[in-house]
Motif scaffolding. Structure first.
Motif, mmCIF file in Angstrom:
data_model
loop_
_atom_site.group_PDB
_atom_site.id
_atom_site.type_symbol
_atom_site.label_atom_id
_atom_site.label_comp_id
_atom_site.label_asym_id
_atom_site.label_seq_id
_atom_site.Cartn_x
_atom_site.Cartn_y
_atom_site.Cartn_z
ATOM 1 N N GLU A 286 -32.284 72.045 12.758
ATOM 2 C CA GLU A 286 -32.944 72.219 14.038
ATOM 3 C C GLU A 286 -34.248 73.080 13.867
ATOM 4 O OE1 GLU A 286 -29.794 73.649 16.677
ATOM 5 O OE2 GLU A 286 -28.276 71.951 15.923
ATOM 6 N N PRO A 287 -35.479 72.721 14.095
ATOM 7 C CA PRO A 287 -36.613 73.509 13.883
ATOM 8 C C PRO A 287 -36.527 74.747 14.883
ATOM 9 C CG PRO A 287 -37.028 71.503 15.192
ATOM 10 C CD PRO A 287 -35.421 71.327 14.690
ATOM 11 N N ASP A 288 -35.994 74.870 15.931
ATOM 12 C CA ASP A 288 -36.070 76.031 17.023
ATOM 13 C C ASP A 288 -34.687 76.905 16.608
ATOM 14 O OD1 ASP A 288 -38.292 74.916 17.943
ATOM 15 O OD2 ASP A 288 -37.017 73.632 19.688
ATOM 16 N N CYS A 289 -34.003 76.689 15.618
ATOM 17 C CA CYS A 289 -32.933 77.522 15.464
ATOM 18 C C CYS A 289 -33.015 78.169 13.997
ATOM 19 C CB CYS A 289 -31.479 76.791 15.485
ATOM 20 S SG CYS A 289 -30.108 77.895 15.451
ATOM 21 N N ARG A 290 -32.977 79.359 13.951
ATOM 22 C CA ARG A 290 -33.288 80.051 12.610
ATOM 23 C C ARG A 290 -32.114 79.880 11.660
ATOM 24 N NH1 ARG A 290 -32.035 84.989 10.491
ATOM 25 N NH2 ARG A 290 -31.375 85.638 12.255
ATOM 26 N N GLU A 291 -30.838 79.829 12.184
ATOM 27 C CA GLU A 291 -29.739 79.751 11.353
ATOM 28 C C GLU A 291 -29.579 78.438 10.708
ATOM 29 O OE1 GLU A 291 -29.616 83.327 13.970
ATOM 30 O OE2 GLU A 291 -30.061 81.124 14.330
ATOM 31 N N THR A 292 -30.260 77.305 11.361
ATOM 32 C CA THR A 292 -29.613 75.921 10.972
ATOM 33 C C THR A 292 -31.070 75.296 10.336
ATOM 34 O OG1 THR A 292 -30.309 74.998 13.137
ATOM 35 C CG2 THR A 292 -28.165 75.582 12.483
ATOM 36 N N ARG A 293 -32.091 76.279 10.098
ATOM 37 C CA ARG A 293 -33.361 75.649 9.450
ATOM 38 C C ARG A 293 -33.409 75.465 8.016
ATOM 39 N NH1 ARG A 293 -37.776 78.949 11.188
ATOM 40 N NH2 ARG A 293 -37.419 78.200 13.304
ATOM 41 N N PHE A 294 -33.478 74.421 7.357
ATOM 42 C CA PHE A 294 -33.430 74.214 5.929
ATOM 43 C C PHE A 294 -34.433 74.191 5.348
ATOM 44 C CE2 PHE A 294 -29.204 73.119 7.396
ATOM 45 C CZ PHE A 294 -28.236 73.542 6.355
ATOM 46 N N THR A 295 -34.653 74.957 4.342
ATOM 47 C CA THR A 295 -35.903 74.668 3.210
ATOM 48 C C THR A 295 -35.523 74.058 2.174
ATOM 49 O OG1 THR A 295 -36.711 76.828 4.332
ATOM 50 C CG2 THR A 295 -37.874 76.131 2.387
ATOM 51 N N THR A 296 -36.374 73.318 1.561
ATOM 52 C CA THR A 296 -36.230 72.707 0.157
ATOM 53 C C THR A 296 -36.336 73.716 -0.951
ATOM 54 O OG1 THR A 296 -36.814 70.537 0.866
ATOM 55 C CG2 THR A 296 -37.046 70.829 -1.508
ATOM 56 N N ILE A 297 -35.547 74.008 -1.734
ATOM 57 C CA ILE A 297 -35.635 74.908 -2.891
ATOM 58 C C ILE A 297 -35.735 74.365 -4.051
ATOM 59 C CG2 ILE A 297 -34.813 76.944 -1.363
ATOM 60 C CD1 ILE A 297 -31.933 76.391 -2.731
ATOM 61 N N ALA A 298 -35.367 73.153 -4.608
ATOM 62 C CA ALA A 298 -35.340 72.167 -5.859
ATOM 63 C C ALA A 298 -35.274 71.166 -5.652
ATOM 64 C CB ALA A 298 -34.115 72.990 -6.663
ATOM 65 N N LYS A 299 -35.435 70.371 -6.758
ATOM 66 C CA LYS A 299 -35.166 68.996 -6.918
ATOM 67 C C LYS A 299 -34.716 68.527 -8.360
ATOM 68 C CE LYS A 299 -39.625 67.718 -4.336
ATOM 69 N NZ LYS A 299 -40.893 66.994 -4.195
ATOM 70 N N ARG A 300 -33.828 67.887 -8.186
ATOM 71 C CA ARG A 300 -32.990 67.243 -9.311
ATOM 72 C C ARG A 300 -32.957 65.711 -9.457
ATOM 73 N NH1 ARG A 300 -29.595 71.756 -11.438
ATOM 74 N NH2 ARG A 300 -29.085 70.444 -12.983
ATOM 75 N N GLN A 301 -32.710 65.457 -10.588
ATOM 76 C CA GLN A 301 -32.337 63.996 -11.094
ATOM 77 C C GLN A 301 -30.853 63.949 -11.610
ATOM 78 O OE1 GLN A 301 -35.379 61.744 -12.933
ATOM 79 N NE2 GLN A 301 -34.119 60.154 -13.438
ATOM 80 N N VAL A 302 -30.443 62.929 -11.140
ATOM 81 C CA VAL A 302 -28.759 62.831 -11.772
ATOM 82 C C VAL A 302 -28.945 62.323 -13.161
ATOM 83 C CG1 VAL A 302 -26.519 61.738 -11.578
ATOM 84 C CG2 VAL A 302 -27.708 62.418 -9.490
ATOM 85 N N ALA A 303 -28.365 63.117 -14.132
ATOM 86 C CA ALA A 303 -28.328 62.727 -15.380
ATOM 87 C C ALA A 303 -26.916 62.250 -16.027
ATOM 88 C CB ALA A 303 -28.839 63.770 -16.341
ATOM 89 N N LEU A 304 -27.001 61.499 -17.300
ATOM 90 C CA LEU A 304 -25.715 61.326 -17.788
ATOM 91 C C LEU A 304 -24.506 62.219 -17.594
ATOM 92 C CD1 LEU A 304 -24.082 58.579 -18.801
ATOM 93 C CD2 LEU A 304 -24.927 59.407 -21.141
ATOM 94 N N SER A 305 -25.016 63.332 -18.108
ATOM 95 C CA SER A 305 -24.174 64.463 -18.276
ATOM 96 C C SER A 305 -23.511 64.865 -16.882
ATOM 97 C CB SER A 305 -24.701 65.577 -18.778
ATOM 98 O OG SER A 305 -25.892 66.069 -18.136
ATOM 99 N N ASP A 306 -24.155 64.464 -15.819
ATOM 100 C CA ASP A 306 -23.549 64.618 -14.496
ATOM 101 C C ASP A 306 -22.250 63.824 -14.143
ATOM 102 O OD1 ASP A 306 -25.471 66.798 -13.899
ATOM 103 O OD2 ASP A 306 -26.848 65.467 -13.595
ATOM 104 N N LEU A 307 -22.248 62.663 -14.734
ATOM 105 C CA LEU A 307 -21.269 61.486 -14.179
ATOM 106 C C LEU A 307 -19.974 61.797 -14.786
ATOM 107 C CD1 LEU A 307 -23.447 58.379 -14.789
ATOM 108 C CD2 LEU A 307 -23.462 60.052 -12.885
ATOM 109 N N ASP A 308 -18.787 61.244 -14.100
ATOM 110 C CA ASP A 308 -17.691 61.037 -14.357
ATOM 111 C C ASP A 308 -17.063 59.776 -14.532
ATOM 112 O OD1 ASP A 308 -16.908 60.456 -11.975
ATOM 113 O OD2 ASP A 308 -16.307 62.275 -11.207
ATOM 114 N N ILE A 309 -15.872 59.644 -14.891
ATOM 115 C CA ILE A 309 -15.247 58.332 -15.115
ATOM 116 C C ILE A 309 -15.231 57.390 -14.157
ATOM 117 C CG2 ILE A 309 -13.021 58.884 -14.494
ATOM 118 C CD1 ILE A 309 -12.009 57.749 -17.324
ATOM 119 N N VAL A 310 -15.594 57.879 -12.877
ATOM 120 C CA VAL A 310 -15.577 57.018 -11.815
ATOM 121 C C VAL A 310 -17.212 56.444 -11.566
ATOM 122 C CG1 VAL A 310 -15.053 56.952 -9.350
ATOM 123 C CG2 VAL A 310 -13.805 58.360 -10.715
ATOM 124 N N ASN A 311 -17.769 56.947 -12.503
ATOM 125 C CA ASN A 311 -19.496 56.390 -12.443
ATOM 126 C C ASN A 311 -19.971 57.100 -11.410
ATOM 127 O OD1 ASN A 311 -21.577 55.191 -13.793
ATOM 128 N ND2 ASN A 311 -21.244 53.426 -12.752
#
Length: 248
Positions: free
Chosen positions: A156-181
């Protein structure tokens, strides 16, 4: 697999904390704490005949939907700990499992988890195909002081408590996966904790944290990590896949 002759509805499983599981000061990592809980839950389901292998006969698996952890004290390197677990409820496609971690006779961590049955072919929830009456349910026995909550992820842009700011970007790698794929539940937590002040983690200042798993991430998915004061989200294509709220 058939139900083990050693199966009981309440499981106590012992673990010894090794150095690979610890922060530089010897405290158990929060991610490894959650791994211990996940491994203990898996061991209990295997003893009771509803393990991943059992469920794969019907193309099913348990997937984590919510997790609430309350930490009194973190174990340290070489500590011998016991994880106690039981099922609070299990009906159709959903189950609440409780876990407690003990250092000697002292309960140092409480955890409640909410699981869903997931078809690994259709990638949709469905009712459990296996019998579960062998598990006694303990609806009045809780492992945490608080209950699951709805994490506020509205930007919500008018509410400081719920305003989110992008802080990082990631890409899912093979090491992130489990047996459920798909990306393992603890990996979401790891990505988020990597954005928090390292001193708060090393010194064990996180007293409670709650996680909501909303959409799965798969290999090579591009994701953004956003934060407000006490909530971190992982997002894909503008939709929230995961939310973490925490108290320091």
């Amino acid at each position: 697999m058939p139900i083990s002759p050693n199966f009981t509805s309440v499981l106590y499983k012992d673990w010894e904390i090794n150095f690979l599981q610890c922060y530089p000061n010897g405290n158990l990592k929060y991610t490894e704490l959650c791994n211990l809980f996940q491994l203990t839950a898996a061991a209990h389901s295997e003893l009771g005949g509803i393990s991943f292998s059992d469920m794969q006969e019907f193309h099913q698996a348990w997937v984590l939907s919510k997790m609430l952890v309350e930490v009194h004290k973190l174990p340290k390197w070489k500590d011998k700990v016991t994880v106690k677990t039981w099922i609070k409820s299990l009906e159709n496609s959903r189950s609440v499992r409780c876990l407690e971690l003990y250092l000697g006779e002292e309960k140092v961590v409480g955890c409640e988890t909410f699981w869903a049955v997931f078809n690994t072919q259709t990638r949709r929830p469905e009712s459990l195909a296996l019998p579960s009456d062998q598990f006694e349910k303990y609806p009045e026995a809780s492992a945490t002081h608080n209950s699951f909550s709805k994490i506020n992820i509205q930007n919500e842009p008018d509410c400081r408590e719920t305003r989110f700011t992008t802080i990082a970007k990631r890409q899912v790698a093979l090491s992130d996966l489990d047996i459920v794929n798909h990306m393992n539940s603890v990996k979401y937590l790891e990505w988020c904790l990597d954005t928090i002040n390292p001193k708060d983690l090393i010194l064990g200042k996180l007293k409670s944290f709650e996680m909501n798993y909303l959409k799965e991430l798969s290999l090579s998915d591009q994701a953004t990590i956003a934060q407000n004061e006490s909530v971190i989200t992982i997002n894909k294509d503008g939709k929230t896949c995961f939310a973490l709220s925490f108290v320091v």
